[in-house]
Design a protein around this motif. Sequence first.
Motif, PDB file in Angstrom:
ATOM      1  N   VAL A 326       0.841  -1.201   0.000  1.00  0.00           N
ATOM      2  CA  VAL A 326       0.000   0.000   0.000  1.00  0.00           C
ATOM      3  C   VAL A 326       0.877   1.252   0.000  1.00  0.00           C
ATOM      4  CG1 VAL A 326      -1.889   1.235   1.126  1.00  0.00           C
ATOM      5  CG2 VAL A 326      -1.806  -1.253   1.241  1.00  0.00           C
ATOM      6  N   PHE A 327       1.931   1.229   0.802  1.00  0.00           N
ATOM      7  CA  PHE A 327       2.847   2.382   0.813  1.00  0.00           C
ATOM      8  C   PHE A 327       3.372   2.650  -0.591  1.00  0.00           C
ATOM      9  CE2 PHE A 327       4.095   2.065   5.564  1.00  0.00           C
ATOM     10  CZ  PHE A 327       3.296   3.145   5.881  1.00  0.00           C
ATOM     11  N   SER A 328       3.851   1.595  -1.261  1.00  0.00           N
ATOM     12  CA  SER A 328       4.481   1.894  -2.549  1.00  0.00           C
ATOM     13  C   SER A 328       3.459   2.322  -3.597  1.00  0.00           C
ATOM     14  CB  SER A 328       5.395   0.761  -3.037  1.00  0.00           C
ATOM     15  OG  SER A 328       4.668  -0.407  -3.086  1.00  0.00           O
ATOM     16  N   ALA A 329       2.209   1.860  -3.462  1.00  0.00           N
ATOM     17  CA  ALA A 329       1.198   2.286  -4.440  1.00  0.00           C
ATOM     18  C   ALA A 329       0.680   3.690  -4.143  1.00  0.00           C
ATOM     19  CB  ALA A 329       0.030   1.301  -4.444  1.00  0.00           C
ATOM     20  N   PHE A 330       0.436   3.996  -2.891  1.00  0.00           N
ATOM     21  CA  PHE A 330      -0.309   5.213  -2.562  1.00  0.00           C
ATOM     22  C   PHE A 330       0.454   6.257  -1.752  1.00  0.00           C
ATOM     23  CE2 PHE A 330      -4.145   2.178  -2.667  1.00  0.00           C
ATOM     24  CZ  PHE A 330      -4.263   2.350  -4.038  1.00  0.00           C
ATOM     25  N   GLY A 331       1.615   5.877  -1.208  1.00  0.00           N
ATOM     26  CA  GLY A 331       2.352   6.870  -0.406  1.00  0.00           C
ATOM     27  C   GLY A 331       3.833   6.558  -0.381  1.00  0.00           C
ATOM     28  N   PRO A 332       4.470   6.522  -1.568  1.00  0.00           N
ATOM     29  CA  PRO A 332       5.852   6.045  -1.626  1.00  0.00           C
ATOM     30  C   PRO A 332       6.869   6.954  -0.915  1.00  0.00           C
ATOM     31  CG  PRO A 332       5.122   6.839  -3.792  1.00  0.00           C
ATOM     32  CD  PRO A 332       3.920   6.820  -2.895  1.00  0.00           C
ATOM     33  N   ASP A 333       6.634   8.276  -0.887  1.00  0.00           N
ATOM     34  CA  ASP A 333       7.615   9.160  -0.248  1.00  0.00           C
ATOM     35  C   ASP A 333       7.443   9.141   1.260  1.00  0.00           C
ATOM     36  OD1 ASP A 333       8.171   9.783  -2.808  1.00  0.00           O
ATOM     37  OD2 ASP A 333       7.211  11.772  -2.757  1.00  0.00           O
ATOM     38  N   PRO A 334       8.565   9.161   1.984  1.00  0.00           N
ATOM     39  CA  PRO A 334       8.441   9.192   3.456  1.00  0.00           C
ATOM     40  C   PRO A 334       7.572  10.360   3.924  1.00  0.00           C
ATOM     41  CG  PRO A 334      10.727   8.874   2.787  1.00  0.00           C
ATOM     42  CD  PRO A 334       9.947   9.081   1.526  1.00  0.00           C
ATOM     43  N   GLY A 335       7.590  11.471   3.194  1.00  0.00           N
ATOM     44  CA  GLY A 335       6.792  12.637   3.582  1.00  0.00           C
ATOM     45  C   GLY A 335       5.290  12.414   3.459  1.00  0.00           C
ATOM     46  N   MET A 336       4.906  11.350   2.776  1.00  0.00           N
ATOM     47  CA  MET A 336       3.482  11.030   2.645  1.00  0.00           C
ATOM     48  C   MET A 336       3.027  10.101   3.766  1.00  0.00           C
ATOM     49  SD  MET A 336       3.549  10.161  -1.381  1.00  0.00           S
ATOM     50  CE  MET A 336       3.727  11.442  -2.630  1.00  0.00           C
ATOM     51  N   GLN A 337       4.019   9.563   4.493  1.00  0.00           N
ATOM     52  CA  GLN A 337       3.705   8.576   5.525  1.00  0.00           C
ATOM     53  C   GLN A 337       3.732   9.226   6.911  1.00  0.00           C
ATOM     54  OE1 GLN A 337       6.629   5.491   4.831  1.00  0.00           O
ATOM     55  NE2 GLN A 337       6.051   5.332   2.677  1.00  0.00           N
ATOM     56  N   LEU A 338       3.128   8.523   7.874  1.00  0.00           N
ATOM     57  CA  LEU A 338       3.054   9.126   9.205  1.00  0.00           C
ATOM     58  C   LEU A 338       3.013   8.057  10.296  1.00  0.00           C
ATOM     59  CD1 LEU A 338       2.865  12.026  10.325  1.00  0.00           C
ATOM     60  CD2 LEU A 338       0.385  11.776  10.334  1.00  0.00           C
ATOM     61  N   TYR A 339       3.638   8.365  11.425  1.00  0.00           N
ATOM     62  CA  TYR A 339       3.631   7.546  12.647  1.00  0.00           C
ATOM     63  C   TYR A 339       4.006   6.081  12.378  1.00  0.00           C
ATOM     64  CZ  TYR A 339       0.533  11.491  13.887  1.00  0.00           C
ATOM     65  OH  TYR A 339      -0.025  12.726  14.066  1.00  0.00           O
ATOM     66  N   ASP A 340       4.862   5.850  11.423  1.00  0.00           N
ATOM     67  CA  ASP A 340       5.331   4.492  11.093  1.00  0.00           C
ATOM     68  C   ASP A 340       4.216   3.523  10.745  1.00  0.00           C
ATOM     69  OD1 ASP A 340       7.837   5.373  11.873  1.00  0.00           O
ATOM     70  OD2 ASP A 340       7.512   4.714  13.959  1.00  0.00           O
TER      71      ASP A 340
END
Length: 554
Positions: A326-340
């Motif tokens: 899911v991360f690589s499809a919808f939120g690949p940049d660390p800045g798009m991710q949150l709270y691990d």
Amino acid sequence: MIEDLWYKNAVIYCLSVDSFMDSNGDGVGDFEGLERRLDYLQGLGVTAIWLMPFQPSPGRDNGYDVSDHYGVDPRYGTLGDFVAFTHAAKQRGLKVLIDLVVNHTSDQHPWFRSARSSPDSPYRDWYVWSKTKPPHAHEGMVFPGVQTTTWTYDREAKAYYFHRFYEFQPDLNTANPMVQAEILKIMGFWIQLGVSGFRMDAVPFVIARKGPDVSGEPEEQFGLLRLFREFLQWRQGDAIILAEANVLPKQDLDYFGDDADRMHMMFNFQVNQHLFYALASGDDRPLVKALKKTRCRPASAQWALFLRNHDELDLGRLTEAQRQTVFSAFGPDPGMQLYDRGIRRRLAPMLGGDRRRLELAYSLMFTLPGTPVLRYGDEIGMGDDLALPERECARTPMQWSDEPQGGFTRHPTPANLPISGGPYGYEHVNAAEQRHDPQSLLNWIERIIRMRKEVPEIGWGDFSVLDAGAPGVLAIRYDWRNNAVLCLHNLKAEPQEVAFATGLDGDGRHLIDLLTGERSLADGNDRHTVLLEGYGYRWYRVGGLDYLLKRSPI
Ligand code: BGC
Ligand code: MG
């Protein structure tokens, strides 16, 4: 089961007063502005509004740090404006749910100020204290990476206090009968002012045992849920509690109550996370498992289904491999991710603004077992501003028009700026423009809501998953009172031909496409064959030509 249970087939729209509509030009949304937009919401077809916290607050966690549970923050209006709003909503047949934040208060709340000032304060035991630093102080943070501890030393109190969330949100000691009585009083107050229920914030933590000796998973005191429910039902029979409880399926019944004596509704986090996995991977099998695992609930209880909410998309219940997909499809940049554990973007940018995928996602949300919850702005495909910290990126003002500040405010420089420029700027993405375009996402959502309301089987019925004979195609049938509805969703980008039996004889050989009105008949082997486009979906009513008459009265 009586049909009065309005929440079984509601369409809930959640919004934050401060970012919806500003009527007085001070740059902050307010109740008067919201009231003026009620016709928009009614036109969209939603049946209930969930308001995020609007009570007085220092505003350090988007209002989830309440400093007076019995008021309206003056920036949004007065209690009088609130009642005018609930009345106006009622006139339009719209229910109002409000957030009930009672796991913690703001550290500026008079209760905490008094509690910290002296061990003899009558409010001292309303919070959770420890003379020494508890051994588990570095465990159980809800915001890892931002929050470093769950126990903070307070100089004035000369003691540590417990906070599951940020340090400015001291936890209430919910085991204290005085605190419990106060929670009921808060509920009673807002019920009296016209609300139809509450979205109860952080329920597992509200009912958890709290103290310096506590560690590990919350040990819930479920009796409290029954207390809340009993009180509410006594004060107002049709009022509900919608619990925010991201728990494992094996605990669902603890929260709903075996005898339907606890929460009326819960957000289905299990389905939410696996739905995003299905959208990311094209594999519907884990989603089907999640649906089956969360099937069991009392007949009067209901799931709330959502795509995105005001927080990050929490993926903590997926396996590591699924989460990475899911991360690589919808939120690949660390800045798009949150709270691990999650992605902080809005839905439209996550899906690359691809209309086919957006429709697929919404069509799933509207046809999976439960009551759909839409987030303001998602009906026009609003984007996010990743330059803003943490979850703020997806809380920008509603984009009403291409006028300055997206028509949200007359103020030239509001603190919360609408997204401007780029593909998601208000210049391109706004309600006014979409209203005039029959093909717009807004008009599509309006149509799909109308359709959802005409298919009560989804809210009331039992579901079964059919074998569509094609990987990545989810086929669900609902049955309720001799009526059946069938929904197909192709999670893959490629077109797929599916062949299936409805499993119903006689009338079951007929299908009526609810979105186009087309009719089809099964072949000699009682099978239907349908060519689904990439990301395509179908909603069928199963039955003969008299299907409109078929929905039998009670
Ligand atoms: C809300 C968050 C909030 C937290 C603390 C959550 O469950 O959804 O937005 O930060 O509670 O109140
Ligand atoms: Mg204002």
